[in-house]
Structure formats: structure tokens, C-alpha cells
Scaffold this active site. Structure first.
Site, PDB file in Angstrom:
ATOM      1  N   GLU A  17       0.813  -1.210   0.000  1.00  0.00           N
ATOM      2  CA  GLU A  17       0.000   0.000   0.000  1.00  0.00           C
ATOM      3  C   GLU A  17       0.848   1.263   0.000  1.00  0.00           C
ATOM      4  OE1 GLU A  17      -3.906  -1.769   2.372  1.00  0.00           O
ATOM      5  OE2 GLU A  17      -2.308  -0.833   3.516  1.00  0.00           O
ATOM      6  N   CYS A  51       3.298   8.778   1.274  1.00  0.00           N
ATOM      7  CA  CYS A  51       3.872   7.798   2.190  1.00  0.00           C
ATOM      8  C   CYS A  51       4.163   6.529   1.393  1.00  0.00           C
ATOM      9  CB  CYS A  51       2.893   7.525   3.336  1.00  0.00           C
ATOM     10  SG  CYS A  51       3.538   6.419   4.606  1.00  0.00           S
ATOM     11  N   CYS A  98       6.284  -6.639   7.053  1.00  0.00           N
ATOM     12  CA  CYS A  98       7.311  -6.078   7.934  1.00  0.00           C
ATOM     13  C   CYS A  98       7.793  -7.154   8.884  1.00  0.00           C
ATOM     14  CB  CYS A  98       6.754  -4.882   8.719  1.00  0.00           C
ATOM     15  SG  CYS A  98       7.998  -3.978   9.659  1.00  0.00           S
ATOM     16  N   CYS A 110       6.348  -4.110  15.685  1.00  0.00           N
ATOM     17  CA  CYS A 110       6.049  -3.111  16.713  1.00  0.00           C
ATOM     18  C   CYS A 110       4.600  -3.326  17.152  1.00  0.00           C
ATOM     19  CB  CYS A 110       6.248  -1.705  16.161  1.00  0.00           C
ATOM     20  SG  CYS A 110       7.957  -1.377  15.650  1.00  0.00           S
ATOM     21  N   CYS A 164       1.546  -1.230  15.944  1.00  0.00           N
ATOM     22  CA  CYS A 164       1.451  -1.010  14.497  1.00  0.00           C
ATOM     23  C   CYS A 164       0.713  -2.154  13.816  1.00  0.00           C
ATOM     24  CB  CYS A 164       2.856  -0.859  13.913  1.00  0.00           C
ATOM     25  SG  CYS A 164       2.888  -0.577  12.136  1.00  0.00           S
ATOM     26  N   SER A 174      12.072   7.075   7.558  1.00  0.00           N
ATOM     27  CA  SER A 174      11.760   6.708   8.939  1.00  0.00           C
ATOM     28  C   SER A 174      12.311   5.326   9.251  1.00  0.00           C
ATOM     29  CB  SER A 174      10.243   6.728   9.150  1.00  0.00           C
ATOM     30  OG  SER A 174       9.922   6.300  10.470  1.00  0.00           O
ATOM     31  N   LEU A 211      10.647   6.388  17.990  1.00  0.00           N
ATOM     32  CA  LEU A 211      11.139   6.230  19.354  1.00  0.00           C
ATOM     33  C   LEU A 211      10.077   5.599  20.251  1.00  0.00           C
ATOM     34  CD1 LEU A 211      13.596   6.797  21.152  1.00  0.00           C
ATOM     35  CD2 LEU A 211      12.557   9.001  21.728  1.00  0.00           C
ATOM     36  N   HIS A 212       8.980   6.303  20.485  1.00  0.00           N
ATOM     37  CA  HIS A 212       7.763   5.790  21.109  1.00  0.00           C
ATOM     38  C   HIS A 212       7.866   5.438  22.595  1.00  0.00           C
ATOM     39  CE1 HIS A 212       6.257   5.856  17.106  1.00  0.00           C
ATOM     40  NE2 HIS A 212       7.001   4.852  16.702  1.00  0.00           N
ATOM     41  N   ASN A 215      -3.685   5.237  16.555  1.00  0.00           N
ATOM     42  CA  ASN A 215      -4.777   4.919  15.633  1.00  0.00           C
ATOM     43  C   ASN A 215      -5.219   3.475  15.872  1.00  0.00           C
ATOM     44  OD1 ASN A 215      -4.843   7.428  14.068  1.00  0.00           O
ATOM     45  ND2 ASN A 215      -2.790   6.812  13.423  1.00  0.00           N
ATOM     46  N   CYS A 250      -1.285   6.682  10.422  1.00  0.00           N
ATOM     47  CA  CYS A 250      -0.007   6.153  10.862  1.00  0.00           C
ATOM     48  C   CYS A 250      -0.204   4.878  11.688  1.00  0.00           C
ATOM     49  CB  CYS A 250       0.720   7.210  11.694  1.00  0.00           C
ATOM     50  SG  CYS A 250       2.350   6.701  12.250  1.00  0.00           S
TER      51      CYS A 250
END
Length: 444
Positions: free
Chosen positions: A141, A154, A161, A165, A168, A270, A293-294, A371, A413
Site C-alpha cells: 500500500e 507515504c 514487515c 512493533c 502497528c 523513517s 522512538l515511542h 490509531n 499512521c
């Protein structure tokens, strides 16, 4: 991510023996098949070579191998490169400064490809998301986000992936493979197709050429659906630094003044913190850096960004401090998703400021409201808590709160996850048929 009993060195050895490509990473050393490549070119079933994603030099080499002499091959490569990336043509017949007799020769041997658009969605806020398909049938996407003063694309770097995370949605997918240079560049070209940013048509170009006008059209020569594409963020599916070579070469074409000609200052890559590749990114690509970072403590970041178990916060921040080109004019962006009762306390905010000051980082912090997606293990921090967190950080460091975009089409995001996992081919065909019927009814 699941742990494995096979050491990274053992995994690499086993992968090599099996003819597979090892994927870098501490937590998930999984392997994926390496596409069959002949001198950097992915072969097609029809025997032709897709030129999208190739630099001028490689195009010239292919033309010479196909029978042109070196001088002619270099000239044709320069012309074709210009038509591919500056003009955006998809057929050799549109290349009006190449002899008509030469165009069939090119079409027999080469093709100008694009990823296939499986589905295109529009959000109520203007955000657009495309489900794309590679030539070998894998879906990924990309998202376009229009703002008042910019339009940001984006771009994805992998199908799936490997980082997982926990906040995500994309991280819940398995990694299928890296995207090729052509598939990465092709996303930018598709966006320009959709936004109408290429010169109007071949006839306009022919007339302009005959009139001796400069190749660079003014803004009046372009039309756009919404906002023009002005910025690129490598923040789509995948970890860009785990596909370093392809991302580097793709962005090289995007930044080429004779190609897509987008300034490196308008491109941001990123990463979740792949430290060994960060310095190379600054030296060999030179774009802006954003770091996911988060969290500000080892325990919390280990949980939500598992790569922290290999590349810890302190080492990551030192790598940021050493990033080539970082300055007050080109600050490093730190992405920080706001998770209720997990990383959003006043103490977390103060520790974030302390860490960034300790390493004297030219930094900006993007605070991202979480989100949600079905099955997500976290909740978004409340607006009051986000505001309080931002106020603390803002005392010394810019800390804007990002406005969620495209939530209604899962384009925000952390939400990207291939729609093909939710909709079968038959379902997509049915949706298209329903849309066509609705449009036909409106026309009557």
C-alpha cells in the site's frame, strides 16, 4: 516477534545454503526467497525488461547489449530516462524525439511498468490510499496526504514487515519480500499519474519542442487532484533500512535533477532504529531522518518496539547525534505514538526532554495519537493527557501533535495492512461492479 533457537550466524549460513536471502534483524531472522536477478534486472514472462527503476547507465548498458553501438546506446538512454522520469510516459510511442523506426525496436525488448492498482480509496479528509500489486502477485500500500501547504506521499519499502512493533497494524503482517527499486520508484510515478502532475500530453510536448521552449514547464502546465505531491516519507509498509540498497537507488532516481527531481530536503526516511545502517543513510542518501522512538525506558520500548532489545535507546540516540547532516536547519524527527497509561505520563515527557538534551540533538518530536485497529492491545491517550505531555516537551523542544489522517480508510499512521488480507479477489471485483453500477445510475 517470536524468538528462534537458530543464531543469526546460523540462520545466515542456513539461508545461504538454501539459496535464500537473510533478512537483517535480531528478533526475527526469517528468510525470504531472493527474486531471480540477471545483472540487476528482474526478468518478465514475456522476455522484455522493465526499465522503471533503472538509472541512465544501466539503461545504456542494456541498450548496448541489445545491439546498439555504445554512442547510440548512451544517447537513447539519456532520452528514455528523461521520458520515463521527467515526462512520465508509459509507451515508447510517446517519445517524440526518438525516431519512429526506433520505437518498435524498444517496445519489442523493453517495457515501462507500474505496479498494478488493485484498489483506490478516498478518505473524507482528502487522504488517498492505494492497494498495489507487484508483477509476482504480492500486495502492498501507499498513501497520499494533502495539507494546506504540501502534499505528502507515504511510500512502502517492503511487502509486510519483520519488526512487529506492537502498536502497528502493519507489524502484524509477515514479511514477504523487499520491494525492488522499480516498485519503490513506481509508487511515486503512480501518484504523479493520479495527481495529473506530468505534462499534459505528447502533442503539447511536441509543439513546445518545435517552438524551442524550455523542457521545464511552469505550474500552469500541471494540474492536480487536490494538492501537488511535494514531499515523500519512507514511512509505509516495512523498515526502509532493511532494504537499504533498493531504497537508496530508488531515492537516487527520485532526487535526480533530470528525473523526478524532488529535493532531498523534501524526503524523510523513517527507521525504527537500525543503527548500523543509519550512518550509511546519511552519507549515501542524505535525506531527512525520522526515528520511531515511542518510549523513553528500556522496558516499555522493548515491549512496543522489539528492535530495542538489540539496539537500545542510548545507542540509538548517539547514532542520531552522529547522523551526517543533522543540524538545527535539518532536525531529526522523533515519532512518539501516544498510548494510554503506557508511555504518556508527565515523567515520560520529562525523561524524553532529558534524553534529547543529553545528546544535544537538533530534534523535533511528532506526537501521534494512537490509531486503533481491531485487536490492538492499546488505547489512545486522552486529548487532555496528550496536551499535557506536549506542553512539557514544548518547553524546550518542538512537539506538535499530529492530526490523524485517513482513519476511515485505515490509512493513518500505524494502520497500513494490505487490504487483500480482508477482501478476496472476488469481493474486490464485486465492489468494482457495484461502483460502476452506481456511477451509471448517477449518469442517467
Amino acid at each position: 516477534m517470536s524468538e528462534t533457537n537458530l543464531s543469526p550466524a546460523g540462520a545466515d549460513a542456513a539461508s545461504t545454503a538454501a539459496g535464500l536471502m537473510p533478512i537483517p534483524g535480531h528478533v526475527d531472522p526469517m528468510t525470504v526467497p531472493r527474486p531471480t536477478l540477471v545483472e540487476g534486472v528482474t526478468p518478465r514472462e514475456d522476455g522484455r525488461t522493465d526499465l522503471v527503476g533503472l538509472p541512465r547507465k544501466r539503461i545504456a548498458e542494456l541498450f548496448e547489449a541489445a545491439g546498439l553501438d555504445a554512442k547510440a546506446a548512451k544517447l537513447r538512454a539519456k532520452q528514455v530516462f528523461h521520458w520515463l522520469y521527467h515526462r512520465g510516459v508509459t509507451e515508447f510511442d510517446a517519445m517524440t524525439d526518438i525516431a519512429k523506426t526506433m520505437r518498435p525496436w524498444l517496445a519489442e525488448r523493453f517495457v515501462i511498468g507500474r505496479p498494478t492498482i488493485v484498489e483506490a480509496q478516498h478518505s473524507s479528509d482528502g487522504t488517498r490510499k492505494w492497494l498495489l500489486r507487484t508483477a509476482d502477485g504480492h500486495d502492498f500500500e501507499m498513501v497520499f496526504i494533502p495539507d494546506a501547504d504540501r502534499g505528502t506521499l507515504c511510500v512502502s519499502s517492503q511487502v509486510g514487515c519483520t519488526l512487529n512493533c506492537r502498536f502497528c497494524h502493519t507489524g502484524t503482517m509477515r514479511l514477504v519480500r523487499n520491494l525492488t527499486v522499480g516498485e519503490i520508484v513506481g509508487q511515486v510515478m503512480l501518484a504523479r499519474d493520479a495527481l495529473g502532475e506530468w505534462p499534459k500530453n505528447a502533442e503539447d510536448i511536441r509543439l513546445a519542442t518545435m517552438a524551442g521552449l524550455d523542457d521545464d514547464e511552469d505550474e500552469g502546465s500541471y494540474s492536480a487532484d487536490g494538492r501537488l505531491l511535494t514531499n515523500i516519507v519512507m514511512m509505509g509498509m516495512g523498515e526502509p533500512l532493511y532494504n537499504f540498497d533498493n531504497v537508496r537507488d530508488a531515492l537516487g532516481i527520485v532526487m535526480d535533477g533530470d528525473g523526478l527531481a524532488l529535493s532531498k530536503r523534501r524526503i524523510t526516511l523513517s527507521t525504527s532504529g537500525v543503527i548500523p545502517q543509519m550512518e550509511r543513510c546519511g552519507q549515501e542518501i542524505g535525506v531527512n531522518l525520522a526515528v520511531s522512538l515511542h518510549a523513553v525506558t528500556k522496558d516499555v520500548r522493548d515491549e512496543i518496539v522489539p528492535i530495542n532489545k538489540k539496539y537500545g535507546i542510548e545507542d540509538l540516540l548517539q547514532a542520531c547525534a552522529d547522523y551526517p547532516g543533522a543540524s538545527n536547519a535539518r532536525r531529526i524527527t522523533f515519532e512518539y505514538v501516544m498510548l494510554k497509561d503506557k508511555n504518556d505520563s508527565d515523567e515520560d515527557a520529562r525523561e524524553l526532554v532529558r534524553l534529547l538534551r543529553k545528546y544535544k540533538l537538533p530534534a523535533k518530536v511528532n506526537l501521534i495519537p494512537f490509531n486503533p485497529w481491531p485487536g490492538a492491545p492499546y488505547e489512545c491517550s486522552t486529548p487532555d493527557r496528550i496536551r499535557a505531555f506536549s506542553n512539557i516537551v514544548f518547553e524546550g523542544i518542538s512537539a506538535p501533535v499530529r492530526t490523524p489522517r485517513g482513519r476511515d480508510i485505515d490509512a493513518a499512521c500505524g494502520q497500513l495492512k494490505t487490504a487483500a488480507e480482508k477482501k478476496s479477489r472476488a469481493e474486490l471485483d464485486r465492489l468494482y461492479a457495484e461502483k460502476d453500477a452506481a456511477l451509471a445510475a448517477e449518469a442517467q
